[in-house]
Design an enzyme around this catalytic site. Structure first.
Site, mmCIF file in Angstrom:
data_model
loop_
_atom_site.group_PDB
_atom_site.id
_atom_site.type_symbol
_atom_site.label_atom_id
_atom_site.label_comp_id
_atom_site.label_asym_id
_atom_site.label_seq_id
_atom_site.Cartn_x
_atom_site.Cartn_y
_atom_site.Cartn_z
ATOM 1 N N ASP A 166 21.774 48.724 72.696
ATOM 2 C CA ASP A 166 23.135 49.246 72.586
ATOM 3 C C ASP A 166 23.671 48.750 74.121
ATOM 4 O OD1 ASP A 166 22.046 51.032 74.205
ATOM 5 O OD2 ASP A 166 22.896 52.845 73.307
ATOM 6 N N LYS A 217 21.138 46.356 65.736
ATOM 7 C CA LYS A 217 20.930 47.499 66.457
ATOM 8 C C LYS A 217 20.724 48.957 65.496
ATOM 9 C CE LYS A 217 24.247 50.294 67.663
ATOM 10 N NZ LYS A 217 25.499 50.863 68.581
#
Length: 227
Positions: free
Chosen positions: A130, A112
């Site tokens: 996310d 991420k």
């Protein structure tokens, strides 16, 4: 659905303040279990003190912890930042690398974080999975996967690579402003006509409109009112 996202959030971008790849990398690490707003309140002083990877590598732990204490989990984050600085100095001459494989080998950096840095600091396409992104793409039926890596790959197959970064930001913005986890603002959502989850939240405009957040609120409500 993508066209509606594009129209709703034409200026979507990373909401963390930064001016260099290193600053963005640090900010994303600090954003774990912390709001972007709080990170942005913390980083000006931090970035003024620690300007290079070497600065983090050689930081006094107690002093660094005090700088980042407002972001929570500051001891773990200090360990990550000091390790990050050392790794950048040792492996990359103090510079942030611009490949996924190199980034994810750095302390405190997962896929991420790496994809945020690639997309926002280097202009290289990446999908940022996310909490908001994963929740929305499952709600919309784009994928049933729970694992972030599998979500990334599944959604990546649905859209051209060139769209990945902006798509990520627009989905995240929508999750923060309208498509909330517990009570989405369905009746004030510009994606409502195409959304398979319409009705998960209030469907009457006035009740839903009260749930819409962010500086873009008036723009978003106008989009719905004009349809």
């Amino acid at each position: 659905m993508k066209r509606c996202l594009d129209e709703a959030y034409p200026n979507a971008e990373c909401e963390l303040d930064f001016s260099t790849p290193l600053e963005l990398l640090v900010a994303v690490i600090l954003s774990a279990q912390c709001t972007d707003k709080r990170v942005n309140q913390t980083t000006p002083a931090l970035f003024a003190k620690y300007r290079t990877a070497a600065d983090y590598a050689g930081a006094d732990r107690t002093e660094l912890e005090e700088y980042i204490r407002p972001t929570g989990f500051y001891r773990n984050k200090a360990t990550s930042l000091m390790g990050l600085g050392a790794a950048l100095v040792e492996r990359h001459d103090g510079e942030v690398p611009n490949t996924l494989d190199q980034l994810v080998k750095l302390p405190g950096v997962g896929r991420k974080t790496a994809n945020v840095v690639l997309g926002e600091a280097f202009g290289l396409p990446g999908i940022t999975v996310d909490t908001h992104f994963g929740r929305l793409v499952r709600r919309w039926g784009w994928t049933a996967e729970e694992d972030p890596v599998k979500v990334e790959h599944a959604v990546g197959e649905l859209f051209p690579r060139k769209d990945w970064t902006m798509l990520s930001q627009r989905v995240i913005w929508h999750g923060r402003r309208i498509c909330h986890a517990r009570k989405p603002a369905c009746g004030a959502c510009p994606l409502a006509r195409d959304c398979p989850a319409f009705g998960a939240g209030p469907t009457e405009f006035d009740e839903a409109a009260a749930l819409v957040k962010g500086d873009e609120r008036e723009h978003l409500l106008a989009l719905v009112s004009n349809r």
